[in-house]
Design a protein around this motif. Structure first.
Motif, PDB file in Angstrom:
ATOM      1  N   HIS A   1     -15.028  25.850  13.201  1.00 39.02           N
ATOM      2  CA  HIS A   1     -16.436  25.423  13.164  1.00 39.02           C
ATOM      3  C   HIS A   1     -17.131  25.691  14.499  1.00 39.02           C
ATOM      4  O   HIS A   1     -17.829  24.845  15.042  1.00 39.02           O
ATOM      5  N   GLU A   2     -16.870  26.885  15.037  1.00 32.36           N
ATOM      6  CA  GLU A   2     -17.488  27.366  16.276  1.00 32.36           C
ATOM      7  C   GLU A   2     -17.145  26.525  17.496  1.00 32.36           C
ATOM      8  O   GLU A   2     -17.857  26.579  18.512  1.00 32.36           O
ATOM      9  N   GLN A   3     -16.057  25.762  17.428  1.00 33.33           N
ATOM     10  CA  GLN A   3     -15.610  24.978  18.576  1.00 33.33           C
ATOM     11  C   GLN A   3     -14.165  25.325  18.894  1.00 33.33           C
ATOM     12  O   GLN A   3     -13.351  25.538  17.996  1.00 33.33           O
ATOM     13  N   GLU A   4     -13.872  25.378  20.180  1.00 33.83           N
ATOM     14  CA  GLU A   4     -12.533  25.660  20.654  1.00 33.83           C
ATOM     15  C   GLU A   4     -11.740  24.358  20.725  1.00 33.83           C
ATOM     16  O   GLU A   4     -12.205  23.384  21.304  1.00 33.83           O
ATOM     17  N   HIS A   5     -10.546  24.357  20.131  1.00 33.87           N
ATOM     18  CA  HIS A   5      -9.680  23.169  20.125  1.00 33.87           C
ATOM     19  C   HIS A   5      -8.355  23.528  20.786  1.00 33.87           C
ATOM     20  O   HIS A   5      -7.701  24.492  20.386  1.00 33.87           O
ATOM     21  N   TYR A   6      -7.986  22.739  21.774  1.00 34.22           N
ATOM     22  CA  TYR A   6      -6.755  22.967  22.518  1.00 34.22           C
ATOM     23  C   TYR A   6      -5.554  22.647  21.627  1.00 34.22           C
ATOM     24  O   TYR A   6      -5.450  21.553  21.081  1.00 34.22           O
ATOM     25  N   ILE A   7      -4.649  23.628  21.474  1.00 37.81           N
ATOM     26  CA  ILE A   7      -3.441  23.407  20.680  1.00 37.81           C
ATOM     27  C   ILE A   7      -2.274  23.024  21.577  1.00 37.81           C
ATOM     28  O   ILE A   7      -1.494  22.141  21.252  1.00 37.81           O
ATOM     29  N   GLY A   8      -2.127  23.698  22.696  1.00 33.78           N
ATOM     30  CA  GLY A   8      -1.010  23.381  23.592  1.00 33.78           C
ATOM     31  C   GLY A   8      -0.689  24.559  24.492  1.00 33.78           C
ATOM     32  O   GLY A   8      -1.361  25.581  24.483  1.00 33.78           O
ATOM     33  N   ASN A   9       0.371  24.374  25.266  1.00 32.01           N
ATOM     34  CA  ASN A   9       0.860  25.416  26.159  1.00 32.01           C
ATOM     35  C   ASN A   9       2.143  25.999  25.587  1.00 32.01           C
ATOM     36  O   ASN A   9       2.935  25.283  24.985  1.00 32.01           O
ATOM     37  N   LEU A  10       2.326  27.290  25.819  1.00 34.19           N
ATOM     38  CA  LEU A  10       3.504  27.991  25.330  1.00 34.19           C
ATOM     39  C   LEU A  10       4.438  28.322  26.478  1.00 34.19           C
ATOM     40  O   LEU A  10       3.989  28.561  27.602  1.00 34.19           O
ATOM     41  N   ASP A  11       5.730  28.380  26.163  1.00 32.80           N
ATOM     42  CA  ASP A  11       6.674  28.867  27.164  1.00 32.80           C
ATOM     43  C   ASP A  11       6.632  30.399  27.154  1.00 32.80           C
ATOM     44  O   ASP A  11       5.977  31.015  26.309  1.00 32.80           O
ATOM     45  N   ASP A  12       7.311  31.025  28.086  1.00 36.44           N
ATOM     46  CA  ASP A  12       7.241  32.483  28.234  1.00 36.44           C
ATOM     47  C   ASP A  12       7.715  33.214  26.981  1.00 36.44           C
ATOM     48  O   ASP A  12       7.129  34.225  26.592  1.00 36.44           O
ATOM     49  N   GLU A  13       8.768  32.724  26.343  1.00 33.68           N
ATOM     50  CA  GLU A  13       9.287  33.374  25.136  1.00 33.68           C
ATOM     51  C   GLU A  13       8.252  33.368  24.019  1.00 33.68           C
ATOM     52  O   GLU A  13       8.013  34.391  23.362  1.00 33.68           O
TER      53      GLU A  13
END
Length: 91
Positions: free
Chosen positions: A46-58
């Protein structure tokens, strides 16, 4: 302060990247954005950015190899809702 959406980051046997959301509303995201320098993942809904999380390098390398990301979640009637959306990777 960013509020993280409850999600799991997965890979299937073919090497496709998956996001399993615990809230099925996010499966309807328009695009997933990977900010590679900060290792951060966002869903645009809906035209908004929602933070999902951080990823590890893999997982960053796995996600960056895919043009599309599979999104999945369970509905209240225990049926799966699945979509495939584009991935945008910012360097």
């Amino acid at each position: 302060m960013l509020i993280e959406i409850r999600a799991e980051f997965l890979k299937n046997a073919r090497g496709d990247a998956f996001i399993r959301f615990f809230d099925p509303a996010y499966v309807r995201s328009d695009i997933i954005i990977l900010d590679r320098p900060s290792k951060t993942l966002y869903a645009v809904l809906h035209e908004q950015e929602h933070y999902i999380g951080n990823l590890d390098d893999e997982m960053i390398n796995l996600f960056a190899q895919n043009d599309e990301i599979h999104l999945t979640a369970m509905l209240s009637d225990n049926k799966a809702l699945n979509f495939k959306v584009p991935l945008s990777v910012s360097q």
